[in-house]
Design an enzyme around this catalytic site. Structure first.
Site, PDB file in Angstrom:
ATOM      1  N   THR A  47       8.353   2.807   8.649  1.00 28.89           N
ATOM      2  CA  THR A  47       8.899   1.896   7.637  1.00 28.89           C
ATOM      3  C   THR A  47       9.639   2.625   6.519  1.00 28.89           C
ATOM      4  O   THR A  47      10.725   2.211   6.108  1.00 28.89           O
ATOM      5  CB  THR A  47       7.761   1.060   7.012  1.00 28.89           C
ATOM      6  OG1 THR A  47       6.923   0.580   8.053  1.00 28.89           O
ATOM      7  CG2 THR A  47       8.308  -0.101   6.223  1.00 28.89           C
ATOM      8  N   TYR A 110       4.408 -10.503  12.611  1.00 34.01           N
ATOM      9  CA  TYR A 110       5.068 -11.802  12.637  1.00 34.01           C
ATOM     10  C   TYR A 110       4.353 -12.814  13.531  1.00 34.01           C
ATOM     11  O   TYR A 110       4.081 -13.934  13.118  1.00 34.01           O
ATOM     12  CB  TYR A 110       6.547 -11.674  13.071  1.00 34.01           C
ATOM     13  CG  TYR A 110       7.311 -12.971  12.973  1.00 34.01           C
ATOM     14  CD1 TYR A 110       7.629 -13.513  11.737  1.00 34.01           C
ATOM     15  CD2 TYR A 110       7.694 -13.670  14.115  1.00 34.01           C
ATOM     16  CE1 TYR A 110       8.317 -14.720  11.640  1.00 34.01           C
ATOM     17  CE2 TYR A 110       8.379 -14.871  14.034  1.00 34.01           C
ATOM     18  CZ  TYR A 110       8.697 -15.394  12.799  1.00 34.01           C
ATOM     19  OH  TYR A 110       9.367 -16.581  12.705  1.00 34.01           O
ATOM     20  N   TYR A 136      -1.749   1.953  13.486  1.00 30.69           N
ATOM     21  CA  TYR A 136      -1.287   1.739  12.118  1.00 30.69           C
ATOM     22  C   TYR A 136      -1.628   0.313  11.706  1.00 30.69           C
ATOM     23  O   TYR A 136      -1.077  -0.647  12.241  1.00 30.69           O
ATOM     24  CB  TYR A 136       0.218   1.991  12.037  1.00 30.69           C
ATOM     25  CG  TYR A 136       0.840   1.841  10.663  1.00 30.69           C
ATOM     26  CD1 TYR A 136       0.065   1.816   9.502  1.00 30.69           C
ATOM     27  CD2 TYR A 136       2.219   1.752  10.523  1.00 30.69           C
ATOM     28  CE1 TYR A 136       0.643   1.692   8.257  1.00 30.69           C
ATOM     29  CE2 TYR A 136       2.817   1.618   9.270  1.00 30.69           C
ATOM     30  CZ  TYR A 136       2.023   1.589   8.147  1.00 30.69           C
ATOM     31  OH  TYR A 136       2.603   1.463   6.903  1.00 30.69           O
ATOM     32  N   ARG A 141       2.080  -5.922   5.493  1.00 31.56           N
ATOM     33  CA  ARG A 141       3.389  -6.016   6.142  1.00 31.56           C
ATOM     34  C   ARG A 141       3.347  -6.867   7.411  1.00 31.56           C
ATOM     35  O   ARG A 141       4.271  -7.621   7.693  1.00 31.56           O
ATOM     36  CB  ARG A 141       3.915  -4.619   6.505  1.00 31.56           C
ATOM     37  CG  ARG A 141       4.407  -3.812   5.326  1.00 31.56           C
ATOM     38  CD  ARG A 141       5.110  -2.541   5.803  1.00 31.56           C
ATOM     39  NE  ARG A 141       5.582  -1.734   4.696  1.00 31.56           N
ATOM     40  CZ  ARG A 141       6.739  -1.921   4.059  1.00 31.56           C
ATOM     41  NH1 ARG A 141       7.533  -2.912   4.414  1.00 31.56           N
ATOM     42  NH2 ARG A 141       7.101  -1.127   3.066  1.00 31.56           N
ATOM     43  N   LYS A 165      -4.081   5.031  10.979  1.00 31.99           N
ATOM     44  CA  LYS A 165      -3.520   5.050   9.631  1.00 31.99           C
ATOM     45  C   LYS A 165      -3.938   3.734   8.988  1.00 31.99           C
ATOM     46  O   LYS A 165      -3.443   2.666   9.350  1.00 31.99           O
ATOM     47  CB  LYS A 165      -1.993   5.172   9.673  1.00 31.99           C
ATOM     48  CG  LYS A 165      -1.333   5.131   8.300  1.00 31.99           C
ATOM     49  CD  LYS A 165       0.189   5.116   8.396  1.00 31.99           C
ATOM     50  CE  LYS A 165       0.808   4.980   7.015  1.00 31.99           C
ATOM     51  NZ  LYS A 165       2.288   4.854   7.073  1.00 31.99           N
ATOM     52  N   ILE A 207      -0.872   9.710   5.372  1.00 39.02           N
ATOM     53  CA  ILE A 207       0.555   9.626   5.667  1.00 39.02           C
ATOM     54  C   ILE A 207       1.177   9.028   4.417  1.00 39.02           C
ATOM     55  O   ILE A 207       0.991   7.858   4.111  1.00 39.02           O
ATOM     56  CB  ILE A 207       0.826   8.787   6.927  1.00 39.02           C
ATOM     57  CG1 ILE A 207       0.223   9.500   8.154  1.00 39.02           C
ATOM     58  CG2 ILE A 207       2.334   8.578   7.119  1.00 39.02           C
ATOM     59  CD1 ILE A 207       0.297   8.705   9.441  1.00 39.02           C
TER      60      ILE A 207
END
Length: 295
Positions: A47, A110, A136, A141, A165, A207
Site C-alpha cells: 500500500t 471489499y 497481512y 483498509r 503483519k 513493517i
C-alpha cells in the site's frame, strides 16, 4: 519454514518525478539511505508504494530495480494479494520470484469474507506458494478482521505461512496470537504507533512507514527492546508519539513523502487520488524532527 523477517522492515515508498514518472534514481538513493541507517528488510509494492496507481510494467521494473540494487544486503518481502483468490493463485504460479525472499498477502478486501472464507483463501495461496508467506491483517483498509483464532488455525495448518503483519490496532488480539501460535509462526507489527508495546509483548519486528524517513531512530528503538532495554526504548517511542498521528492525517504515504522531501531524498509527488500533505502538517512534522535531533 521459519520466518526470516525480523527487526526493521521498510514499507518502501515509490518516488516520482515532478512529471509523475517513477524516479528510479531516487529509489536507489532511498534504499542506500535506509540500509545505511538500520533497515533489516524491505516490504515492496504494498500500500505505501501507491501500488494501486502503478501499472503492471512499472511494478515489474520497480521490483527488478529494488532487487538488483539491494543485491542481497537485506531480505525482500514482495506483496502479492487481492480479493480474487483465483487471480492471486494464478499470479503466484506464473510470477518471477527470483531475488524475492517471501510474499506479503493481504486479507481479501471489499467483499468482506467470513472467517472460513479467509481461511480457504490463504489455504489456496499456501498450497501453490514456493516462498514463505506473511499474512497481512489491516481491517481499517480491508473492512474485515482476521481474528486471532483464525490466524492461529492457519498458522498451525500451513508450514509455509510463517508470520502475520498485524495492523488490527488491537493489542489484545496480538496477545492472543502470540499466546496460542505454533513455534515457527511469528508476529510483525503493521502499525508504527503500536510497535513498542507489540515488541514488548513478543512481536519480532515491524513493517514500518516511518522507517522510510527515520530508519536510524526507529531501528534503535527496536534493537533496544530486543536487548531488554525498555526504558531508553520507551523514550524514543514517546518522541515519536505526535509524529505517528501527523504522518497519516493526510493519507499514506503523503506524510512520509513530505518528510523525505524535506530531507532532500525525493520529490514531494504522489499520484491521484492521493495528494501532498497540507503545509501546516508538514511544518508540525518538521518541528518535531528538529527537536528530536537537537535532543
Amino acid at each position: 519454514m521459519n520466518n526470516i523477517f525480523h527487526g526493521l522492515g521498510i514499507a518502501l515508498v515509490t518516488p516520482f518525478k515532478p512529471n509523475g514518472e517513477v524516479d528510479y534514481e531516487a529509489l536507489r538513493r532511498l534504499i542506500d539511505y535506509q540500509l545505511d541507517n538500520g533497515a533489516d528488510f524491505f516490504a515492496i509494492l504494498a500500500t505505501t508504494s501507491e501500488s494501486p496507481c502503478l501499472s503492471a510494467e512499472e511494478k515489474e521494473t520497480i521490483a527488478h530495480t529494488i532487487i538488483d540494487h539491494v543485491a542481497g544486503r537485506a531480505r525482500i518481502l514482495k506483496y502479492c494479494g487481492g480479493n480474487n483468490t483465483a487471480a492471486v493463485v494464478d499470479e503466484i504460479k506464473h510470477a518471477d520470484w527470483k531475488g524475492v525472499d517471501g510474499i506479503l498477502s493481504i486479507c481479501p478486501y471489499y467483499n468482506k469474507p467470513s472467517q472460513e472464507g479467509l481461511y480457504q483463501h490463504f489455504k489456496a495461496i499456501a498450497e501453490v506458494c514456493p516462498l514463505p508467506i506473511v499474512l497481512y491483517n489491516v481491517p481499517g483498509r480491508t473492512g474485515v478482521n482476521l481474528k486471532a483464532e483464525t490466524t492461529v488455525r492457519i498458522a498451525k495448518d500451513f508450514d509455509n505461512i510463517v508470520a502475520i503483519k498485524e495492523a488490527s490496532g488491537s493489542l489484545e488480539q496480538v496477545d492472543e496470537i502470540i499466546k496460542n501460535k505454533p513455534k515457527n509462526f511469528e508476529v510483525i507489527s503493521g502499525d508504527d504507533a503500536l510497535t513498542f508495546p507489540m515488541i514488548a509483548s513478543g512481536a519480532v519486528g515491524v513493517i514500518s512507514v516511518i522507517g522510510n524517513a527515520l530508519p536510524k531512530e526507529f531501528s534503535q528503538m527496536i534493537r533496544l527492546e530486543f536487548r531488554g532495554e525498555y526504558e531508553p526504548a520507551r523514550v524514543i517511542h514517546h518522541q515519536f508519539t505526535e509524529l505517528y498521528k501527523l504522518l497519516f492525517v493526510d493519507g499514506n504515504p503523503a506524510g512520509c513523502k513530505a518528510l523525505l522531501n524535506d530531507m532532500g531524498l525525493i520529490e514531494n509527488v504522489l499520484r491521484l487520488p492521493l495528494v501532498p500533505t497540507r503545509i501546516e502538517t508538514k511544518q508540525k512534522m518538521n518541528e518535531i524532527i528538529k527537536k528530536m535531533r537537537l535532543g
